[in-house]
Design a protein around this motif. Structure first.
Motif, PDB file in Angstrom:
ATOM      1  N   SER A 141       9.621 -16.116 -11.956  1.00 46.01           N
ATOM      2  CA  SER A 141       9.404 -17.552 -12.068  1.00 46.01           C
ATOM      3  C   SER A 141       9.125 -18.224 -10.725  1.00 46.01           C
ATOM      4  CB  SER A 141      10.619 -18.210 -12.715  1.00 46.01           C
ATOM      5  OG  SER A 141      11.759 -18.067 -11.876  1.00 46.01           O
ATOM      6  N   MET A 142       9.228 -17.493  -9.618  1.00 50.57           N
ATOM      7  CA  MET A 142       9.050 -18.087  -8.297  1.00 50.57           C
ATOM      8  C   MET A 142       7.571 -18.206  -7.941  1.00 50.57           C
ATOM      9  SD  MET A 142      10.929 -16.785  -4.906  1.00 50.57           S
ATOM     10  CE  MET A 142       9.956 -16.619  -3.444  1.00 50.57           C
ATOM     11  N   ASP A 143       7.184 -19.335  -7.342  1.00 51.19           N
ATOM     12  CA  ASP A 143       5.805 -19.531  -6.897  1.00 51.19           C
ATOM     13  C   ASP A 143       5.651 -18.904  -5.516  1.00 51.19           C
ATOM     14  OD1 ASP A 143       3.214 -20.380  -6.650  1.00 51.19           O
ATOM     15  OD2 ASP A 143       3.749 -22.419  -6.055  1.00 51.19           O
ATOM     16  N   THR A 144       4.779 -17.899  -5.402  1.00 47.28           N
ATOM     17  CA  THR A 144       4.637 -17.155  -4.150  1.00 47.28           C
ATOM     18  C   THR A 144       3.314 -17.437  -3.446  1.00 47.28           C
ATOM     19  OG1 THR A 144       3.731 -15.268  -5.316  1.00 47.28           O
ATOM     20  CG2 THR A 144       6.119 -15.291  -4.978  1.00 47.28           C
ATOM     21  N   LYS A 145       2.624 -18.510  -3.813  1.00 50.09           N
ATOM     22  CA  LYS A 145       1.323 -18.798  -3.217  1.00 50.09           C
ATOM     23  C   LYS A 145       1.426 -19.045  -1.718  1.00 50.09           C
ATOM     24  CE  LYS A 145      -1.059 -20.348  -7.296  1.00 50.09           C
ATOM     25  NZ  LYS A 145      -1.522 -19.036  -7.636  1.00 50.09           N
ATOM     26  N   VAL A 146       2.469 -19.717  -1.252  1.00 49.51           N
ATOM     27  CA  VAL A 146       2.632 -19.994   0.173  1.00 49.51           C
ATOM     28  C   VAL A 146       2.879 -18.695   0.930  1.00 49.51           C
ATOM     29  CG1 VAL A 146       4.047 -21.170   1.881  1.00 49.51           C
ATOM     30  CG2 VAL A 146       3.459 -22.324  -0.234  1.00 49.51           C
ATOM     31  N   GLN A 147       3.722 -17.826   0.390  1.00 46.18           N
ATOM     32  CA  GLN A 147       3.993 -16.549   1.047  1.00 46.18           C
ATOM     33  C   GLN A 147       2.737 -15.688   1.109  1.00 46.18           C
ATOM     34  OE1 GLN A 147       5.957 -17.883  -1.297  1.00 46.18           O
ATOM     35  NE2 GLN A 147       8.084 -17.766  -0.666  1.00 46.18           N
ATOM     36  N   GLU A 148       1.956 -15.681   0.048  1.00 42.23           N
ATOM     37  CA  GLU A 148       0.727 -14.886   0.021  1.00 42.23           C
ATOM     38  C   GLU A 148      -0.269 -15.416   1.044  1.00 42.23           C
ATOM     39  OE1 GLU A 148      -0.677 -14.901  -3.988  1.00 42.23           O
ATOM     40  OE2 GLU A 148       1.025 -13.745  -4.726  1.00 42.23           O
ATOM     41  N   LYS A 149      -0.384 -16.740   1.162  1.00 43.67           N
ATOM     42  CA  LYS A 149      -1.295 -17.339   2.134  1.00 43.67           C
ATOM     43  C   LYS A 149      -0.844 -17.007   3.560  1.00 43.67           C
ATOM     44  CE  LYS A 149      -3.402 -21.734   3.331  1.00 43.67           C
ATOM     45  NZ  LYS A 149      -3.457 -23.160   3.080  1.00 43.67           N
ATOM     46  N   THR A 150       0.455 -17.064   3.818  1.00 43.62           N
ATOM     47  CA  THR A 150       0.980 -16.727   5.140  1.00 43.62           C
ATOM     48  C   THR A 150       0.727 -15.261   5.467  1.00 43.62           C
ATOM     49  OG1 THR A 150       2.705 -18.400   4.910  1.00 43.62           O
ATOM     50  CG2 THR A 150       3.071 -16.704   6.557  1.00 43.62           C
ATOM     51  N   PHE A 151       0.954 -14.382   4.506  1.00 39.91           N
ATOM     52  CA  PHE A 151       0.735 -12.953   4.722  1.00 39.91           C
ATOM     53  C   PHE A 151      -0.740 -12.656   4.976  1.00 39.91           C
ATOM     54  CE2 PHE A 151       0.260  -8.536   3.152  1.00 39.91           C
ATOM     55  CZ  PHE A 151       1.072  -7.928   4.088  1.00 39.91           C
ATOM     56  N   ASP A 152      -1.643 -13.323   4.247  1.00 45.96           N
ATOM     57  CA  ASP A 152      -3.074 -13.146   4.470  1.00 45.96           C
ATOM     58  C   ASP A 152      -3.456 -13.575   5.884  1.00 45.96           C
ATOM     59  OD1 ASP A 152      -3.487 -12.147   1.943  1.00 45.96           O
ATOM     60  OD2 ASP A 152      -4.135 -14.068   1.087  1.00 45.96           O
ATOM     61  N   GLY A 153      -2.887 -14.683   6.339  1.00 45.80           N
ATOM     62  CA  GLY A 153      -3.142 -15.134   7.698  1.00 45.80           C
ATOM     63  C   GLY A 153      -2.613 -14.154   8.729  1.00 45.80           C
ATOM     64  N   PHE A 154      -1.440 -13.604   8.471  1.00 42.91           N
ATOM     65  CA  PHE A 154      -0.857 -12.611   9.368  1.00 42.91           C
ATOM     66  C   PHE A 154      -1.739 -11.370   9.457  1.00 42.91           C
ATOM     67  CE2 PHE A 154       1.810  -8.785   9.690  1.00 42.91           C
ATOM     68  CZ  PHE A 154       2.274  -8.941  10.991  1.00 42.91           C
ATOM     69  N   LEU A 155      -2.211 -10.879   8.321  1.00 42.33           N
ATOM     70  CA  LEU A 155      -3.081  -9.698   8.327  1.00 42.33           C
ATOM     71  C   LEU A 155      -4.385  -9.974   9.063  1.00 42.33           C
ATOM     72  CD1 LEU A 155      -2.675  -8.134   4.777  1.00 42.33           C
ATOM     73  CD2 LEU A 155      -1.742  -7.353   6.942  1.00 42.33           C
ATOM     74  N   ARG A 156      -4.927 -11.178   8.888  1.00 43.67           N
ATOM     75  CA  ARG A 156      -6.153 -11.541   9.592  1.00 43.67           C
ATOM     76  C   ARG A 156      -5.906 -11.568  11.103  1.00 43.67           C
ATOM     77  NH1 ARG A 156      -7.179 -16.205   7.147  1.00 43.67           N
ATOM     78  NH2 ARG A 156      -8.098 -15.109   5.405  1.00 43.67           N
ATOM     79  N   LEU A 157      -4.789 -12.141  11.514  1.00 45.79           N
ATOM     80  CA  LEU A 157      -4.439 -12.198  12.930  1.00 45.79           C
ATOM     81  C   LEU A 157      -4.263 -10.803  13.520  1.00 45.79           C
ATOM     82  CD1 LEU A 157      -3.533 -13.990  15.377  1.00 45.79           C
ATOM     83  CD2 LEU A 157      -1.205 -13.672  14.536  1.00 45.79           C
TER      84      LEU A 157
END
Length: 44
Positions: free
Chosen positions: A8-24
């Motif tokens: 039930s948890m919304d993980t969109k913020v975590q996914e966006k942060t992780f995508d940014g981390f991988l890009r960096l």
């Protein structure tokens, strides 16, 4: 304490942060490899 419901948890913020981390990390690795190649050619 509230009751937790699995999935039930919304993980969109975590996914966006992780995508940014991988890009960096990808950019950092690419730049580091480029610098190492330049140094190898310049000192060759």
């Amino acid at each position: 304490m509230s009751e937790y419901k699995h999935g039930s948890m919304d993980t969109k913020v975590q996914e966006k942060t992780f995508d940014g981390f991988l890009r960096l990390v990808s950019w950092g690795a690419g730049i580091s490899i480029g610098v190492l190649i330049f140094l190898a050619l310049a000192n060759g």
